[in-house]
Design a protein around this motif. Structure first.
Motif, PDB file in Angstrom:
ATOM      1  N   TYR A 129       0.827  -1.206   0.000  1.00 50.36           N
ATOM      2  CA  TYR A 129       0.000   0.000   0.000  1.00 50.36           C
ATOM      3  C   TYR A 129       0.863   1.258   0.000  1.00 50.36           C
ATOM      4  O   TYR A 129       0.585   2.214  -0.741  1.00 50.36           O
ATOM      5  CB  TYR A 129      -0.928   0.003   1.213  1.00 50.36           C
ATOM      6  CG  TYR A 129      -1.856   1.199   1.250  1.00 50.36           C
ATOM      7  CD1 TYR A 129      -3.002   1.238   0.465  1.00 50.36           C
ATOM      8  CD2 TYR A 129      -1.576   2.298   2.061  1.00 50.36           C
ATOM      9  CE1 TYR A 129      -3.843   2.344   0.474  1.00 50.36           C
ATOM     10  CE2 TYR A 129      -2.413   3.406   2.077  1.00 50.36           C
ATOM     11  CZ  TYR A 129      -3.541   3.417   1.290  1.00 50.36           C
ATOM     12  OH  TYR A 129      -4.366   4.517   1.302  1.00 50.36           O
ATOM     13  N   SER A 130       1.930   1.268   0.805  1.00 52.47           N
ATOM     14  CA  SER A 130       2.774   2.461   0.877  1.00 52.47           C
ATOM     15  C   SER A 130       3.489   2.728  -0.443  1.00 52.47           C
ATOM     16  O   SER A 130       3.647   3.882  -0.855  1.00 52.47           O
ATOM     17  CB  SER A 130       3.803   2.313   2.007  1.00 52.47           C
ATOM     18  OG  SER A 130       4.690   1.244   1.747  1.00 52.47           O
ATOM     19  N   LYS A 131       3.893   1.664  -1.135  1.00 53.83           N
ATOM     20  CA  LYS A 131       4.601   1.859  -2.403  1.00 53.83           C
ATOM     21  C   LYS A 131       3.638   2.229  -3.527  1.00 53.83           C
ATOM     22  O   LYS A 131       3.925   3.127  -4.318  1.00 53.83           O
ATOM     23  CB  LYS A 131       5.385   0.591  -2.764  1.00 53.83           C
ATOM     24  CG  LYS A 131       6.563   0.348  -1.846  1.00 53.83           C
ATOM     25  CD  LYS A 131       7.361  -0.865  -2.253  1.00 53.83           C
ATOM     26  CE  LYS A 131       8.523  -1.091  -1.297  1.00 53.83           C
ATOM     27  NZ  LYS A 131       9.345  -2.251  -1.671  1.00 53.83           N
ATOM     28  N   VAL A 132       2.509   1.536  -3.597  1.00 50.99           N
ATOM     29  CA  VAL A 132       1.547   1.820  -4.666  1.00 50.99           C
ATOM     30  C   VAL A 132       0.959   3.223  -4.509  1.00 50.99           C
ATOM     31  O   VAL A 132       0.529   3.842  -5.478  1.00 50.99           O
ATOM     32  CB  VAL A 132       0.437   0.745  -4.674  1.00 50.99           C
ATOM     33  CG1 VAL A 132      -0.670   1.098  -5.642  1.00 50.99           C
ATOM     34  CG2 VAL A 132       1.023  -0.610  -5.058  1.00 50.99           C
ATOM     35  N   LYS A 138       4.127   5.617  -8.549  1.00 50.15           N
ATOM     36  CA  LYS A 138       3.025   5.672  -9.515  1.00 50.15           C
ATOM     37  C   LYS A 138       3.506   6.158 -10.876  1.00 50.15           C
ATOM     38  O   LYS A 138       3.116   5.634 -11.924  1.00 50.15           O
ATOM     39  CB  LYS A 138       1.933   6.614  -8.999  1.00 50.15           C
ATOM     40  CG  LYS A 138       1.060   6.048  -7.902  1.00 50.15           C
ATOM     41  CD  LYS A 138      -0.013   7.057  -7.539  1.00 50.15           C
ATOM     42  CE  LYS A 138      -0.979   6.494  -6.519  1.00 50.15           C
ATOM     43  NZ  LYS A 138      -2.037   7.466  -6.183  1.00 50.15           N
ATOM     44  N   GLN A 139       4.358   7.181 -10.859  1.00 48.73           N
ATOM     45  CA  GLN A 139       4.831   7.761 -12.116  1.00 48.73           C
ATOM     46  C   GLN A 139       5.680   6.764 -12.895  1.00 48.73           C
ATOM     47  O   GLN A 139       5.547   6.621 -14.111  1.00 48.73           O
ATOM     48  CB  GLN A 139       5.642   9.026 -11.820  1.00 48.73           C
ATOM     49  CG  GLN A 139       6.120   9.760 -13.067  1.00 48.73           C
ATOM     50  CD  GLN A 139       6.866  11.037 -12.715  1.00 48.73           C
ATOM     51  OE1 GLN A 139       6.988  11.386 -11.545  1.00 48.73           O
ATOM     52  NE2 GLN A 139       7.362  11.724 -13.718  1.00 48.73           N
ATOM     53  N   ILE A 140       6.568   6.049 -12.182  1.00 51.54           N
ATOM     54  CA  ILE A 140       7.471   5.116 -12.851  1.00 51.54           C
ATOM     55  C   ILE A 140       6.715   3.931 -13.439  1.00 51.54           C
ATOM     56  O   ILE A 140       6.960   3.518 -14.576  1.00 51.54           O
ATOM     57  CB  ILE A 140       8.546   4.625 -11.863  1.00 51.54           C
ATOM     58  CG1 ILE A 140       9.469   5.776 -11.488  1.00 51.54           C
ATOM     59  CG2 ILE A 140       9.359   3.480 -12.452  1.00 51.54           C
ATOM     60  CD1 ILE A 140      10.377   5.478 -10.328  1.00 51.54           C
ATOM     61  N   PHE A 141       5.775   3.390 -12.670  1.00 46.41           N
ATOM     62  CA  PHE A 141       5.097   2.166 -13.086  1.00 46.41           C
ATOM     63  C   PHE A 141       3.724   2.421 -13.718  1.00 46.41           C
ATOM     64  O   PHE A 141       2.970   1.480 -13.965  1.00 46.41           O
ATOM     65  CB  PHE A 141       4.976   1.215 -11.897  1.00 46.41           C
ATOM     66  CG  PHE A 141       6.310   0.685 -11.447  1.00 46.41           C
ATOM     67  CD1 PHE A 141       6.924  -0.367 -12.109  1.00 46.41           C
ATOM     68  CD2 PHE A 141       6.966   1.255 -10.382  1.00 46.41           C
ATOM     69  CE1 PHE A 141       8.160  -0.842 -11.712  1.00 46.41           C
ATOM     70  CE2 PHE A 141       8.215   0.779  -9.964  1.00 46.41           C
ATOM     71  CZ  PHE A 141       8.801  -0.263 -10.629  1.00 46.41           C
TER      72      PHE A 141
END
Length: 338
Positions: A129-132, A138-141
């Motif tokens: 959750y913290s990474k997503v 978000k920008q990279i993936f």
């Protein structure tokens, strides 16, 4: 696994099951007629079904036979290397996986929520959750909105375009948090490694340059129990891909941080000034042409001077590299102007 670092014996099976369920949900939405209630029935048993709502497979009190039927039907799509799933729904799907293997005495159905399993994957859910939710992630993936460019498609387009000879992938805007740079570089290397193994570069060889290679090679990610996973795609390219037409060129200021197995596969070395004895030992161990007298010159080399060594050179060659027409702004900032 590298991004979210699931614990080996506790969280990895749950993460794998959740990813499989999300891939199956995507297959159902794309290939089956979507029922209003989201229930997909087993063709031989009209009372057995699974529910797929909003791209999520419901497991609680649902039938295993129905799930396995559709899993088998779309097994090829699920197991493809490039099969996709919705990363933003991974947390919800993980919660759906935390159920008992049987519904009381009924082993044909999953049971109610298993609190112990839920507690075991709680830390994994928080990490995901913290990474997503992270803006840079978000920008990279490309999460949340359509990315400006798909990197895999850009690389494919470059490879197929005979008129273009250089593709530069810059990491200037990639953050250092969560080891994102290392994982992203390893993913690019893995993408090229898989294409090489399929024979895509046999007739059109490619040289893969990695600048500041010590930042990306020989890296590990650890889960909360300190179990480590190596990011070894560059290592595999160095060891096996010359015969496939994929060549590797590494630029680094710290040869000691490059795995010796990778360095030993390098055919040619262009060595500038080195002072640290461990760096010199790394070059000496990896390059058979390097000897004590040659290495003795390394600490006293000036700007633009280098020693060329390798299997194609019977003896080391001293080089003086001219400045480029447009000099890079690489000077060290001055504390005081004289």
């Amino acid at each position: 696994f590298a991004l979210f670092r699931p614990a080996g014996q506790v969280q990895q099976p749950q993460l794998l099951d959740a990813i499989k369920s999300l891939k199956l949900a995507k297959c159902l939405e794309e290939n089956e007629k979507l029922p209003e209630d989201g229930k997909f029935y087993h063709p031989k048993f009209t009372d057995k079904f699974i529910t797929c709502v909003g791209g999520i497979i419901r497991k609680k009190c649902h039938y295993k036979d129905a799930f396995r039927h559709f899993e088998t039907k779309y097994m090829a799509e699920i197991e493809e290397d490039n099969s996709e799933f919705d990363l933003t729904k991974l947390v919800i799907q993980l919660k759906e996986e935390a159920v008992y293997e049987s519904n009381g005495s009924n082993v044909e159905m999953w049971g109610d929520v298993d609190k112990r399993t839920s507690d075991n994957i709680a830390s994994l859910i928080i990490r995901i959750y913290s990474k997503v939710s992270d803006k840079a992630f978000k920008q990279i993936f490309g999460i949340g909105k359509e990315p400006k460019k798909d990197l895999c498609e850009t690389i494919e387009s470059f490879i197929s375009n005979k008129s273009k000879h250089i593709l530069r992938i810059g990491f200037e805007d990639v953050p250092y948090d969560f080891q994102t740079r290392e994982i992203l570089a390893n993913a690019i290397a893995k993408f090229l490694l898989n294409k090489a193994r399929k024979g895509d570069f046999k007739t059109q060889p490619i040289v893969f340059f990695a600048d500041e290679a010590h930042q990306f090679l020989n890296k590990e990610v650890k889960d909360e129990y300190f179990q480590s996973m190596r990011l070894d795609s560059f290592d595999s390219i160095a060891k096996e891909c010359r015969k496939y037409g994929l060549f590797l060129c590494l630029a680094t200021q710290m040869p000691r941080d490059i795995p010796l197995g990778t360095l030993s596969q390098m055919g040619t070395f262009l060595v500038h000034r080195l002072i640290n004895h461990k760096d010199k030992e790394a070059v000496e161990s990896a390059c058979s042409a390097a000897n004590k007298s040659t290495l003795a010159y390394l600490p006293v080399l000036g700007a633009g001077e280098a020693i060329l060594m390798g299997v194609d050179f019977p003896m080391p060659v001293m080089l003086k590299v001219n400045l480029p027409q447009t000099e890079p702004n690489s000077h060290t900032p001055q504390f005081k102007r004289l």
